[in-house]
Motif scaffolding. Structure first.
Motif, mmCIF file in Angstrom:
data_model
loop_
_atom_site.group_PDB
_atom_site.id
_atom_site.type_symbol
_atom_site.label_atom_id
_atom_site.label_comp_id
_atom_site.label_asym_id
_atom_site.label_seq_id
_atom_site.Cartn_x
_atom_site.Cartn_y
_atom_site.Cartn_z
ATOM 1 N N ILE A 51 0.847 -1.197 0.000
ATOM 2 C CA ILE A 51 0.000 0.000 0.000
ATOM 3 C C ILE A 51 0.882 1.247 0.000
ATOM 4 N N GLU A 52 0.509 2.204 -0.820
ATOM 5 C CA GLU A 52 1.288 3.435 -0.939
ATOM 6 C C GLU A 52 0.586 4.579 -0.217
ATOM 7 N N ALA A 53 1.389 5.592 0.112
ATOM 8 C CA ALA A 53 0.886 6.712 0.907
ATOM 9 C C ALA A 53 -0.345 7.347 0.270
ATOM 10 N N LYS A 54 -0.340 7.509 -1.020
ATOM 11 C CA LYS A 54 -1.435 8.224 -1.677
ATOM 12 C C LYS A 54 -2.785 7.508 -1.529
ATOM 13 N N SER A 55 -2.703 6.194 -1.316
ATOM 14 C CA SER A 55 -3.944 5.435 -1.224
ATOM 15 C C SER A 55 -4.623 5.628 0.128
ATOM 16 N N VAL A 56 -3.860 6.082 1.122
ATOM 17 C CA VAL A 56 -4.391 6.174 2.473
ATOM 18 C C VAL A 56 -4.652 7.621 2.877
ATOM 19 N N MET A 57 -3.999 8.584 2.185
ATOM 20 C CA MET A 57 -4.007 9.982 2.614
ATOM 21 C C MET A 57 -5.407 10.602 2.540
ATOM 22 N N THR A 58 -5.548 11.706 3.288
ATOM 23 C CA THR A 58 -6.730 12.544 3.155
ATOM 24 C C THR A 58 -6.329 13.704 2.264
ATOM 25 N N PRO A 59 -7.005 13.908 1.173
ATOM 26 C CA PRO A 59 -6.609 15.003 0.285
ATOM 27 C C PRO A 59 -6.843 16.353 0.953
#
Lengths: 296, 349
Positions: free
Chosen positions: B275-283
């Motif tokens: 899993i990569e950071a972008k998949s978990v982040m809150t925009p």
């Protein structure tokens, strides 16, 4: 009760008429086309006569040299070469040289003929299951029908001589090469063929680039068998006028000459063994790519 | 993403002598089991719709019997479909004449096989040059080009060996060189590394990734191994019983498995490495914390965040622009193996 003890067969008269009709029909056919067929086989006869004359006219040391060379090229084995040379020396010493040359000539031509006709038929047979079911029974008949039975129509058509003898030999000797070419091509690994398909190989490219090369060991086993069977027909062929080692064998049967029959018979055996060993070793060498190091 | 190199539409494959006549029933929803019992036909593929993007590795994953090898053979028409369309670069493969198909296979698409499919009677060099020879490339040129590719896959010096003298891994390198030598844009790989030992498999994956970085081929890669799929795939389609049950990028599949079957599949993988950071982040708004590249895997993100002694971090894209933020708790939640009842897991949104 007659019905059970006597088979309710065809009426005698009708049967006789049927046989007559067949005989008459074939006789007409051979009168009509016999000459055309003879002309058709003329080049074959010419080649056979020329080859036999060549073998008989060539000085014997040269023939032995050629035999030795052929054995070496085929087998790469000193034992096979020595065996071949000794056999031919013995054959010559016991006075069978000329007959052996005649037999060698007809066997070589018959084998060549069988290969050139048989391999294409084997390829055809491998192409579809339908052709295989069509050709297989014909091959079965050719191998099992007594040679004398097909000698009759062959002699009726072409008379007595070298060409009918050659044809009789080929009818008997051609099935193994057809069968084993078919088998060899069918046994080619599916993966190898699929790869050829995937890279866009057309039918010819698949046949000559993949199928035949991979089937070669089997095709060679077929060639070997064909030679063996051709040799076993030598005596029968001599009955319809083919010169060679079969003629003295035939003579010794009718006159009870044990020694003559034995010597010429053994000469045929010697030829068979030489051909067999050389072609088998050659077939083995064709498979050298299979002998890899096993990495497990 | 809008570009499509290979489009497969409504593809059905039924194995059996009367495939066409039972097709309608299958299209109306007859199951594989029922088809087998009632008509003695085998359902190979059911309503496949896949779009393969150019210059990427598209992985088709499934267990044995899922129809994945059947599917890939439709792309170059080694197998004829029962119904459907296969469009490559706008051209329908199924309407091609025999000659067009041969040309298509010679120039446009090449293939690597699970059991290598090498020709045992040819040397390594001849095998590598096979595609070129079939094309009719002059021998000298074919030799030169295949030699280059053999060198590229690390087989210099083995040109005159026969395949049987090589190990499995080396044989597949020959297979790869053969496929690359024709310069086809599309590379079909049917479980190419499945027959290899694990260590050699990883090696070969590296070789492939290295080549792909440079060549940007459109690769369709078949595997039954999820780790391999995640490692190589830019996009993954999961096949089960002849039907695609989920397709998308690997992140999507791990975070939002479509059903329990896929959930079972992915539950044992090491999520922190996929899993990569972008998949978990809150925009949105940037926060006070370290910067994380958007494609950093969570395992490494955790190291960065923990080293910074903060509880939050910014996620930046390739240009360095902040695109969102991430909380330590979010990372931990995402890494934790989800509970069996996946719908209520907070990371699944």
């Amino acid at each position: 009760m007659d019905f059970l003890t006597e088979f309710p067969g065809m009426e005698r008269q009708a049967l006789r008429d049927l046989k007559k009709a067949i005989d008459g029909g074939f006789r007409d056919f051979s009168r009509e086309f016999g000459e055309a067929l003879e002309n058709f086989f003329e080049p074959l006869l010419w080649f056979l006569v020329w080859f036999e004359k060549l073998l008989r006219a060539t000085p014997w040391p040269l023939i032995i040299l050629v035999i030795a060379l052929f054995a070496w090229l085929g087998s790469r084995s000193k034992a096979v070469v020595a065996g071949s040379v000794l056999s031919f020396l013995a054959i010559g010493y016991f006075g069978m040289w000329n007959d052996t040359m005649s037999t060698l000539a007809i066997i070589s031509v018959a084998t060549l003929l069988c290969i050139t006709v048989g391999i294409p038929f084997g390829v055809l047979m491998a192409r579809s299951d339908r052709t295989q079911t069509a050709i297989t029974p014909i091959l079965d008949i050719m191998q099992t029908i007594p040679a004398f039975v097909y000698l009759i129509p062959v002699v009726m058509l072409l008379g007595i001589g070298k060409v009918p003898g050659l044809i009789a030999v080929c009818i008997y000797a051609i099935p193994p090469i057809v069968r084993l070419t078919n088998l060899g091509i069918r046994l080619v690994e599916k993966e190898a063929l699929e790869a050829a398909d995937a890279f866009g190989a057309d039918y010819r490219q698949k046949l000559f680039g993949v199928q035949i090369p991979l089937a070669l060991p089997n095709i060679f086993a077929g060639v070997n068998q064909t030679i063996m069977m051709a040799l076993s027909m030598v005596v029968i062929a001599s009955m319809i006028g083919v010169a060679g080692l079969g003629v003295p064998v035939l003579r010794s049967i009718s006159n009870q000459y044990l020694a003559l029959g034995l010597m010429n018979g053994l000469a045929i055996v010697a030829l068979a063994i030489i051909f067999d060993r050389v072609s088998q070793r050659f077939g083995e060498r064709l498979q050298r790519h299979r002998k890899g190091i096993d990495h497990g | 993403m809008d570009e499509v190199k290979i489009r497969i539409e409504n593809l059905y494959k039924i194995f059996g002598p009367r495939a066409q006549s039972v097709l309608a029933q299958v299209q109306q929803g007859m199951s594989k089991q029922e088809l087998l019992e009632k008509h003695n036909h085998v359902l190979g593929l059911k309503d496949i719709n896949v779009a393969v993007t150019p210059r990427e590795i598209s992985v088709i994953m499934g267990l044995s019997g899922s129809g994945k090898s059947t599917l890939i053979r439709h792309v170059n028409r080694l197998i004829e479909p029962t119904s459907g369309r296969i469009v490559v670069d706008g051209q329908d493969v199924l309407t091609m004449t025999k000659e067009e198909l041969i040309d298509f296979r010679r120039h446009k698409v090449s293939m690597v096989f699970q059991r290598f499919g090498l020709h045992v009677h040819k040397t390594v060099a001849e095998n590598a040059a096979y595609g070129l020879a079939i094309q009719g490339t002059p021998i000298r040129q074919a030799k030169e080009r295949s030699r280059k590719w053999l060198e590229r896959v690390g087989l210099s010096g083995f040109e005159d060996h026969y395949p049987s003298q090589l190990s499995g891994g080396m044989q597949q390198r020959v297979g790869l060189a053969r496929a690359l030598a024709t310069d086809a844009e599309i590379l079909l790989m049917d479980e190419p590394f499945s027959a290899l030992d694990p260590l050699i498999r990883t090696d070969m994956q590296d070789v492939l990734l290295g080549l792909q970085e440079e060549l940007h081929k459109t690769i369709v890669f078949i595997t039954h191994d999820l780790d391999e799929a995640l490692r190589l795939g830019d996009r993954i389609a999961i096949l089960r019983d002849g039907a695609v049950i989920q397709q998308g990028d690997p992140q999507e599949i791990i975070l939002h498995p479509a059903d329990d079957y896929i959930f079972d599949f992915i539950k044992d993988i090491n999520r922190s490495r996929v899993i990569e950071a972008k998949s978990v982040m809150t925009p949105g708004a940037s926060v006070d914390g370290p910067e994380l590249p958007h494609d950093l895997v969570l395992e490494e993100a955790l190291q960065v965040v923990s080293a910074s002694k903060r509880k939050m971090a910014n996620v930046v894209d390739a240009d360095g622009t902040a695109v969102g933020s991430i909380e330590l708790q979010q990372i931990i939640d995402a890494v934790a193996r989800p509970a069996e009842d996946s719908d209520e897991d907070p990371t699944y949104r």
